[in-house]
Design a protein around this motif. Structure first.
Motif, PDB file in Angstrom:
ATOM      1  N   PRO A 205       0.839  -1.208   0.000  1.00 57.07           N
ATOM      2  CA  PRO A 205       0.000   0.000   0.000  1.00 57.07           C
ATOM      3  C   PRO A 205       0.867   1.249   0.000  1.00 57.07           C
ATOM      4  O   PRO A 205       2.031   1.206   0.421  1.00 57.07           O
ATOM      5  CB  PRO A 205      -0.790  -0.124   1.306  1.00 57.07           C
ATOM      6  CG  PRO A 205       0.085  -0.951   2.191  1.00 57.07           C
ATOM      7  CD  PRO A 205       0.776  -1.925   1.283  1.00 57.07           C
ATOM      8  N   VAL A 206       0.301   2.345  -0.460  1.00 60.30           N
ATOM      9  CA  VAL A 206       1.056   3.603  -0.533  1.00 60.30           C
ATOM     10  C   VAL A 206       0.322   4.686   0.259  1.00 60.30           C
ATOM     11  O   VAL A 206      -0.887   4.608   0.476  1.00 60.30           O
ATOM     12  CB  VAL A 206       1.253   4.054  -1.996  1.00 60.30           C
ATOM     13  CG1 VAL A 206       2.106   3.053  -2.751  1.00 60.30           C
ATOM     14  CG2 VAL A 206      -0.099   4.227  -2.698  1.00 60.30           C
ATOM     15  N   ASP A 207       1.087   5.703   0.685  1.00 62.27           N
ATOM     16  CA  ASP A 207       0.494   6.807   1.416  1.00 62.27           C
ATOM     17  C   ASP A 207       0.034   7.897   0.453  1.00 62.27           C
ATOM     18  O   ASP A 207       0.033   7.706  -0.765  1.00 62.27           O
ATOM     19  CB  ASP A 207       1.477   7.361   2.449  1.00 62.27           C
ATOM     20  CG  ASP A 207       2.776   7.854   1.814  1.00 62.27           C
ATOM     21  OD1 ASP A 207       2.782   8.119   0.590  1.00 62.27           O
ATOM     22  OD2 ASP A 207       3.782   7.972   2.528  1.00 62.27           O
ATOM     23  N   GLU A 208      -0.348   9.030   1.008  1.00 55.84           N
ATOM     24  CA  GLU A 208      -0.877  10.111   0.167  1.00 55.84           C
ATOM     25  C   GLU A 208       0.178  10.690  -0.769  1.00 55.84           C
ATOM     26  O   GLU A 208      -0.146  11.360  -1.749  1.00 55.84           O
ATOM     27  CB  GLU A 208      -1.455  11.227   1.044  1.00 55.84           C
ATOM     28  CG  GLU A 208      -0.457  11.892   1.989  1.00 55.84           C
ATOM     29  CD  GLU A 208      -0.329  11.162   3.322  1.00 55.84           C
ATOM     30  OE1 GLU A 208       0.204  11.749   4.277  1.00 55.84           O
ATOM     31  OE2 GLU A 208      -0.776   9.987   3.389  1.00 55.84           O
ATOM     32  N   PHE A 209       1.456  10.438  -0.481  1.00 48.65           N
ATOM     33  CA  PHE A 209       2.529  10.910  -1.345  1.00 48.65           C
ATOM     34  C   PHE A 209       3.017   9.829  -2.304  1.00 48.65           C
ATOM     35  O   PHE A 209       4.064   9.975  -2.926  1.00 48.65           O
ATOM     36  CB  PHE A 209       3.703  11.408  -0.499  1.00 48.65           C
ATOM     37  CG  PHE A 209       3.348  12.538   0.427  1.00 48.65           C
ATOM     38  CD1 PHE A 209       3.108  13.813  -0.063  1.00 48.65           C
ATOM     39  CD2 PHE A 209       3.225  12.306   1.792  1.00 48.65           C
ATOM     40  CE1 PHE A 209       2.766  14.843   0.800  1.00 48.65           C
ATOM     41  CE2 PHE A 209       2.885  13.335   2.658  1.00 48.65           C
ATOM     42  CZ  PHE A 209       2.646  14.609   2.160  1.00 48.65           C
TER      43      PHE A 209
END
Length: 268
Positions: A205-209
């Motif tokens: 998963p990835v964050d908002e950046f």
């Protein structure tokens, strides 16, 4: 009386025939078609490989539920839970990946071979490495989508992060087989750890950046997997990697060779 085909008749000089090259776009297309044809048959093993590599991600051995316990059992679980279509998850992205990567790889290497670059000392090695790197670089986005789709399943047998994507539509043969089996062992042992790491990096998963939440990069992923899952964690999915590699290589090379020979025949 005139003699026909007499052994004593003067013969026309024989001129050596150099390597014949196909038009590069055609060679690219034939290489892509060959590997896509093989991919249709080997994609179920790719699905199983992805699931096995994601199972128990960053968890100590024995601390998680094992939904998949081997190649045959995993094929049965996926088929019985997701249906036959589940065994071909990510096929469209896989075909795009195979078409791009192998089309570029085979086409580029064929071009370097035809131009004589492979005849120079070390030319074959350099050409092969450059062709492989170029193909992998161009096809990397398709590999990311393929991994996401192949990991996606129902909650009962889900492993790894579940990205919310929608499934978007559906010479001697014996010598080639033996060569593929022998080379497959070495390639599988060498490449499976890199395959596991790439699968984990692509699926995290990835964050908002748009930065990974689990791993910062290759080395970070390698260290975390070894620390929590042990060295054997780097070899998850090794059996389907090998079982898939031999038929995929044989089918790709055979189909590519047949298509190229046909194209050369009609060209002349």
């Amino acid at each position: 009386m005139r003699l026909i085909n007499s052994p004593f008749a003067p013969q026309a000089p024989i001129t050596p025939v150099g390597p014949r090259a196909l038009w590069p776009p055609l060679d690219f297309t034939l290489g892509a078609l060959a590997c896509c044809g093989a991919c249709v048959f080997t994609n179920p093993l790719e699905v199983v490989k992805t699931r096995l590599q994601l199972q128990g991600e960053l968890q100590a051995r024995g601390s998680y539920q094992r939904h998949y316990r081997g190649v045959l059992q995993a094929l049965w679980v996926v088929g019985s839970t997701d249906g036959l279509r589940g065994l071909q998850k990510g096929l469209t992205a896989a075909l795009l990946y195979q078409g791009l990567m192998n089309g570029v790889r085979l086409g580029f290497y064929s071009y370097t071979e035809a131009t004589g670059l492979t005849d120079a000392p070390g030319g074959s090695l350099i050409s092969g490495a450059a062709a492989g790197a170029l193909g992998a670089f161009i096809a990397s986005p398709a590999y990311l989508v393929k991994t996401h789709l192949q990991a996606q399943t129902v909650a009962a047998i889900a492993v790894g992060h579940q990205h919310n994507h929608q499934w978007f539509g559906p010479h001697s043969c014996l010598t080639a087989l033996i060569a593929a089996m022998i080379s497959g062992v070495a390639v599988t042992i060498t490449m499976t750890p890199f395959d596991v790491i790439s699968t984990r990096l692509y699926n995290q998963p990835v964050d908002e950046f748009k930065r990974g939440r689990l791993y910062c990069g290759f080395v970070d992923c390698l260290m975390k997997v070894c620390a929590t899952e042990g060295i054997l964690g780097l070899y998850k999915g090794m059996t389907p990697v090998f079982v898939r590699l031999a038929p995929h290589t044989v089918l790709s090379m055979l189909i590519w060779d047949v298509l190229r020979q046909r194209a050369l025949l009609y060209r002349h």
